[in-house]
Motif scaffolding. Structure first.
Motif, PDB file in Angstrom:
ATOM      1  N   TRP A  80      -3.293   0.907  15.053  1.00  0.00           N
ATOM      2  CA  TRP A  80      -3.409  -0.465  14.523  1.00  0.00           C
ATOM      3  C   TRP A  80      -4.528  -1.224  15.239  1.00  0.00           C
ATOM      4  CZ3 TRP A  80      -0.019  -2.974  10.837  1.00  0.00           C
ATOM      5  CH2 TRP A  80       0.833  -2.060  10.199  1.00  0.00           C
ATOM      6  N   ARG A  85      -5.679  -4.261  12.733  1.00  0.00           N
ATOM      7  CA  ARG A  85      -4.561  -5.026  12.186  1.00  0.00           C
ATOM      8  C   ARG A  85      -3.551  -5.410  13.258  1.00  0.00           C
ATOM      9  NH1 ARG A  85      -1.947  -3.625   6.538  1.00  0.00           N
ATOM     10  NH2 ARG A  85      -1.490  -1.522   7.293  1.00  0.00           N
ATOM     11  N   TYR A  89      -1.428  -9.234  12.429  1.00  0.00           N
ATOM     12  CA  TYR A  89      -0.029  -9.541  12.110  1.00  0.00           C
ATOM     13  C   TYR A  89       0.676 -10.125  13.321  1.00  0.00           C
ATOM     14  CZ  TYR A  89      -0.602  -7.506   7.569  1.00  0.00           C
ATOM     15  OH  TYR A  89      -1.032  -7.268   6.295  1.00  0.00           O
ATOM     16  N   GLU A  92       6.024 -10.642  12.688  1.00  0.00           N
ATOM     17  CA  GLU A  92       6.608  -9.842  11.600  1.00  0.00           C
ATOM     18  C   GLU A  92       6.455  -8.351  11.901  1.00  0.00           C
ATOM     19  OE1 GLU A  92       4.667 -10.551   7.896  1.00  0.00           O
ATOM     20  OE2 GLU A  92       6.152  -9.417   6.749  1.00  0.00           O
ATOM     21  N   LEU A  93       5.392  -8.002  12.638  1.00  0.00           N
ATOM     22  CA  LEU A  93       5.177  -6.591  13.007  1.00  0.00           C
ATOM     23  C   LEU A  93       5.954  -6.329  14.293  1.00  0.00           C
ATOM     24  CD1 LEU A  93       3.704  -3.888  12.637  1.00  0.00           C
ATOM     25  CD2 LEU A  93       1.780  -4.864  13.912  1.00  0.00           C
ATOM     26  N   ALA A 108       5.638  -1.036   9.434  1.00  0.00           N
ATOM     27  CA  ALA A 108       5.804  -1.997   8.347  1.00  0.00           C
ATOM     28  C   ALA A 108       5.175  -1.414   7.082  1.00  0.00           C
ATOM     29  CB  ALA A 108       5.092  -3.294   8.714  1.00  0.00           C
ATOM     30  N   THR A 109       4.254  -0.503   7.288  1.00  0.00           N
ATOM     31  CA  THR A 109       3.555   0.205   6.230  1.00  0.00           C
ATOM     32  C   THR A 109       2.767   1.318   6.921  1.00  0.00           C
ATOM     33  OG1 THR A 109       1.980  -0.034   4.425  1.00  0.00           O
ATOM     34  CG2 THR A 109       1.585  -1.371   6.366  1.00  0.00           C
ATOM     35  N   GLU A 111      -0.639   2.717   6.147  1.00  0.00           N
ATOM     36  CA  GLU A 111      -2.054   3.024   5.862  1.00  0.00           C
ATOM     37  C   GLU A 111      -2.707   3.719   7.064  1.00  0.00           C
ATOM     38  OE1 GLU A 111      -0.659   0.229   4.933  1.00  0.00           O
ATOM     39  OE2 GLU A 111      -1.116   0.013   2.817  1.00  0.00           O
ATOM     40  N   ARG A 140      10.004  -4.962   8.810  1.00  0.00           N
ATOM     41  CA  ARG A 140       9.167  -6.172   8.820  1.00  0.00           C
ATOM     42  C   ARG A 140      10.080  -7.306   9.277  1.00  0.00           C
ATOM     43  NH1 ARG A 140       5.909  -5.457   3.022  1.00  0.00           N
ATOM     44  NH2 ARG A 140       4.848  -3.527   3.626  1.00  0.00           N
ATOM     45  N   TYR A 161      -0.319   7.092  -0.986  1.00  0.00           N
ATOM     46  CA  TYR A 161      -1.713   6.780  -0.640  1.00  0.00           C
ATOM     47  C   TYR A 161      -2.591   7.816  -1.325  1.00  0.00           C
ATOM     48  CZ  TYR A 161       0.953   4.240   2.799  1.00  0.00           C
ATOM     49  OH  TYR A 161       1.865   3.397   3.393  1.00  0.00           O
ATOM     50  N   ILE A 202      -4.382  -7.325   2.333  1.00  0.00           N
ATOM     51  CA  ILE A 202      -4.582  -5.872   2.338  1.00  0.00           C
ATOM     52  C   ILE A 202      -6.051  -5.535   2.053  1.00  0.00           C
ATOM     53  CG2 ILE A 202      -4.038  -5.549  -0.103  1.00  0.00           C
ATOM     54  CD1 ILE A 202      -2.736  -3.275   2.612  1.00  0.00           C
ATOM     55  N   GLY A 440       3.253   1.028  -3.553  1.00  0.00           N
ATOM     56  CA  GLY A 440       4.578   0.905  -2.939  1.00  0.00           C
ATOM     57  C   GLY A 440       5.663   0.618  -3.958  1.00  0.00           C
TER      58      GLY A 440
HETATM   59  C1  9G3 Z   1       2.437  -5.469   8.396  1.00  0.00           C
HETATM   60  C2  9G3 Z   1       3.515  -6.335   8.167  1.00  0.00           C
HETATM   61  C3  9G3 Z   1       3.818  -6.761   6.904  1.00  0.00           C
HETATM   62  C4  9G3 Z   1       3.048  -6.327   5.818  1.00  0.00           C
HETATM   63  C5  9G3 Z   1       1.975  -5.455   6.047  1.00  0.00           C
HETATM   64  C6  9G3 Z   1       1.670  -5.008   7.332  1.00  0.00           C
HETATM   65  C7  9G3 Z   1       2.636  -6.300   3.513  1.00  0.00           C
HETATM   66  C8  9G3 Z   1       1.201  -5.001   4.908  1.00  0.00           C
HETATM   67  C9  9G3 Z   1       0.827  -5.026   2.505  1.00  0.00           C
HETATM   68  C10 9G3 Z   1       1.208  -3.605   2.197  1.00  0.00           C
HETATM   69  C11 9G3 Z   1       0.311  -2.932   1.231  1.00  0.00           C
HETATM   70  C12 9G3 Z   1       0.826  -1.621   0.747  1.00  0.00           C
HETATM   71  C13 9G3 Z   1       1.479   0.637   1.295  1.00  0.00           C
HETATM   72  C14 9G3 Z   1       2.527   0.629   0.217  1.00  0.00           C
HETATM   73  C15 9G3 Z   1       2.294  -0.448  -0.805  1.00  0.00           C
HETATM   74  C16 9G3 Z   1       1.998  -1.797  -0.182  1.00  0.00           C
HETATM   75  N1  9G3 Z   1       3.348  -6.738   4.536  1.00  0.00           N
HETATM   76  N2  9G3 Z   1       1.575  -5.461   3.682  1.00  0.00           N
HETATM   77  O1  9G3 Z   1       0.240  -4.228   5.022  1.00  0.00           O
HETATM   78  F1  9G3 Z   1       2.189  -5.054   9.640  1.00  0.00           F
HETATM   79 CL1  9G3 Z   1       4.459  -6.841   9.511  1.00  0.00          CL
HETATM   80  O2  9G3 Z   1       2.150  -3.084   2.708  1.00  0.00           O
HETATM   81  N3  9G3 Z   1       1.185  -0.706   1.801  1.00  0.00           N
END
Ligand code: 9G3
Length: 567
Positions: A80, A85, A89, A92-93, A108-109, A111, A140, A161, A202, A440
């Motif tokens: 991260w 990132r 964040y 929430e992270l 939380a996701t 990528e 989250r 992905y 994103i 997602g």
């Molecule tokens: C974080 C936290 C909350 C988040 C994210 C990261 C939303 C974050 C967007 C996504 C985008 C896509 C892959 C599957 C489909 C959605 N809330 N997003 O990146 F660290 Cl705490 O998650 N990710």
């Protein structure tokens, strides 16, 4: 499964802090229990439904050629850091340290993780495109978890992905996922819409949200009453041409307006329509920005961010307003602002002889004319679309619906492959950056969305394909020899036929059994009661309440029509 042995702790009463139907019913029907705020356990019935939804997702994902993987829920913070990132964040992270004091985050996701996997092990264009997905727990740390598993802090997501060599390839991967999502949510029995959505932080471009239409949805969807246009109001574009009002511009005046701060107060003080008022809001970021919208419109903060090139800005606090504008928020305006940046929504330009704060406690300016009395850096689309606005595609009028986001698909481009160095050698041996998409589905949220759309005053009404069982077999009076013998035989025979059967073999009163059966919501109920001796049973459909008597001999044939085809 014998209900006498099965853990289905149904509740008669609605739990106090459950506000919406899906939260109430998932607790009352014994599907989930809260372990901590925003953290849930799935009891046997809930787990079975979760598994059914996961199976539908898995089948449709595999059918597109996507490959299932499983990534760790706990991720090294270094990844991260690499993507930049870790700082983006806030609380929430969820972050933690291991025994060696090394930093980790709770996923939380994914990528970063997936891109690091592909970067390390996929090098040639011959191995692309590839679409990898998982079904996994996410964390989250929502500030205000609520509505049960609809907005929980731990939830189950299918996240996929895609990695392509060209933009066209990404478009094809995106379309394949978009189509698969339509099949998945249709099979789940949901009434949903795919709407254009904001890519948010994103960083992608094209993106769609799959919204389940329900009154309790937290998102508002703007849709046209006569075209397929539908968009989250976070980004729904406003496409209106404003005409200047007819009246001629008057000389500006400064008027004492004690205790007149809100739009309503100003509008009644001057007894003018809110459309004449210029609403000023101060944003703080690298520098303060004053944003103007017409008094009857709502500012859209995401559009403000996008108009300022995605800069991280947020509404100024009362103190910040005081220190920048030298007066409190009810009296700020665009005139005599000693040079701070000002941007305005298109509607402001058409105001003639309007009203705005005088940047002095207790005073407003009237007969204000934009571009004469103040200038702005630019006019942008900064307001929320409203019901009654013309649809941006020029066809029909906008209406609102509320929705629950159960799916979200994004074209990511090279945001992560650049940051983490996922490149490939193309056919000419040249190094290129992979082009990504991410997709997602909130699997646990989908269960709650199905409950929201499929329940009545007596309880759940499962669509056949996601129901925890195919048949609810009820021995109405298990103390009666005839009834208990016939129901036991039917239990054996129905399982032989390949049905998932929940057999209520408890010695509870009939009324309790029927109430529980309606609450649990299995689509087909077979009641073995008074006519057992005549080899006749009652078959009831949960969705319509229709009840028919069927001879035991005709049951197998009858069930073929009533229960979804067993695989
Ligand atoms: C974080 C936290 C909350 C988040 C994210 C990261 C939303 C974050 C967007 C996504 C985008 C896509 C892959 C599957 C489909 C959605 N809330 N997003 O990146 F660290 Cl705490 O998650 N990710």
């Amino acid at each position: 499964m014998r209900q006498s042995l099965y853990m289905i702790p149904t509740l008669r009463d609605v739990p106090a802090d459950a506000e919406i139907a899906s939260h109430q019913l998932m607790l009352r029907a014994g599907l989930i229990r809260q372990t901590a705020s925003g953290i849930y356990s799935y009891l046997p019935l809930g787990k079975r439904v979760l598994k059914k939804v996961e199976e539908i997702v898995r089948e449709e994902m595999d059918a597109t050629g996507a490959q299932e993987v499983l990534m760790p829920a706990i991720q090294p913070a270094e990844l991260w850091e690499e993507s930049g990132r870790l700082q983006a964040y806030g609380p929430e992270l969820m972050r933690l340290k291991d025994r060696h004091d090394r930093d980790f985050v709770l996923g939380a996701t994914h990528e970063e993780v997936i891109t690091s996997l592909v970067r390390d092990d996929v090098k040639s264009y011959k191995k692309l495109p590839i679409n990898l997905y998982q079904i996994q727990t996410k964390f989250r740390d929502e500030r205000r978890p609520r509505f049960g598993v609809l907005r929980s802090r731990e939830f189950i997501m299918k996240d996929a992905y895609s990695f392509d060599t060209t933009k066209e390839g990404l478009d094809a991967s995106y379309q394949a996922m978009y189509d698969a999502y339509n099949r998945i949510f249709t099979r789940c029995g949901l009434d949903f819409r795919a709407v254009e959505a904001d890519s948010g932080a994103i960083g992608g471009t094209d993106t769609h949200e799959f919204m389940v239409l329900t009154e309790v949805g937290e998102d508002t969807i703007a849709y046209s009453d006569s075209s397929s246009f539908a968009a989250n109001i976070e980004i729904a574009p406003v496409n209106v041409t404003y005409r200047k009002e007819k009246e001629s511009p008057q000389e500006i005046e400064k008027v004492g307006t004690p205790n007149t701060k809100t739009i309503d107060e100003v509008s009644s003080f001057f007894s003018v329509d809110k459309r004449k008022i210029i609403k000023s809001l101060l944003f703080m970021g690298d520098e303060p920005v004053l944003v103007l919208v017409r008094g009857d419109h709502e500012l859209n903060e995401i559009k403000v961010k996008n108009s300022l090139g995605g800069a991280v800005v947020q509404l100024a606090s009362a103190e910040e307003i005081k220190s920048v504008m030298k007066c409190e928020s009810g009296y700020i305006g665009p005139i005599k602002t000693d040079g701070i940046r000002i941007i305005a929504d298109h509607a402001v330009k058409a105001i003639v002889n309007g009203i705005c704060g005088a940047n002095e406690e207790g005073y407003h300016f009237t007969q204000v004319n934009p571009d004469r009395d103040f200038t702005v850096e630019g006019y942008f689309d900064l307001r929320n679309i409203q019901e009654g606005d013309p649809s941006p595609d020029g066809k029909g009028t906008i209406k609102f619906a509320r929705g629950i986001e159960v799916g979200h698909v994004f074209k990511l481009g090279t945001k992560y492959s650049d940051a983490l160095g996922a490149s490939f050698l193309d056919e000419n041996g040249k190094t290129q950056t992979m082009i990504m998409g991410c997709y997602g589905i909130g699997v646990s949220r989908t269960v709650a969305a199905i409950v929201e759309q499929r329940h009545d005053e007596n309880g759940l009404v499962w669509p056949a394909e996601v129901s925890p069982f195919d048949i609810h077999l009820i021995g109405i009076n298990m103390k009666d020899e005839e009834q208990s013998q016939l129901s036991e035989r039917l239990y054996t025979d129905l399982k032989q036929l390949g049905y998932d059967v929940l057999f209520d073999d408890r010695t509870e009163r009939a009324g309790v059994k029927f109430k529980d059966s309606d609450l649990i919501g299995i689509p087909v109920r077979i009641g073995v009661g008074k006519k057992a001796a005549e080899q006749i049973v009652e078959v009831k459909l949960r969705s319509t309440g229709e009840m028919i008597e069927v001879a035991v001999a005709d049951l197998p044939q009858k069930l073929v029509e009533l229960v979804r085809e067993r695989k």
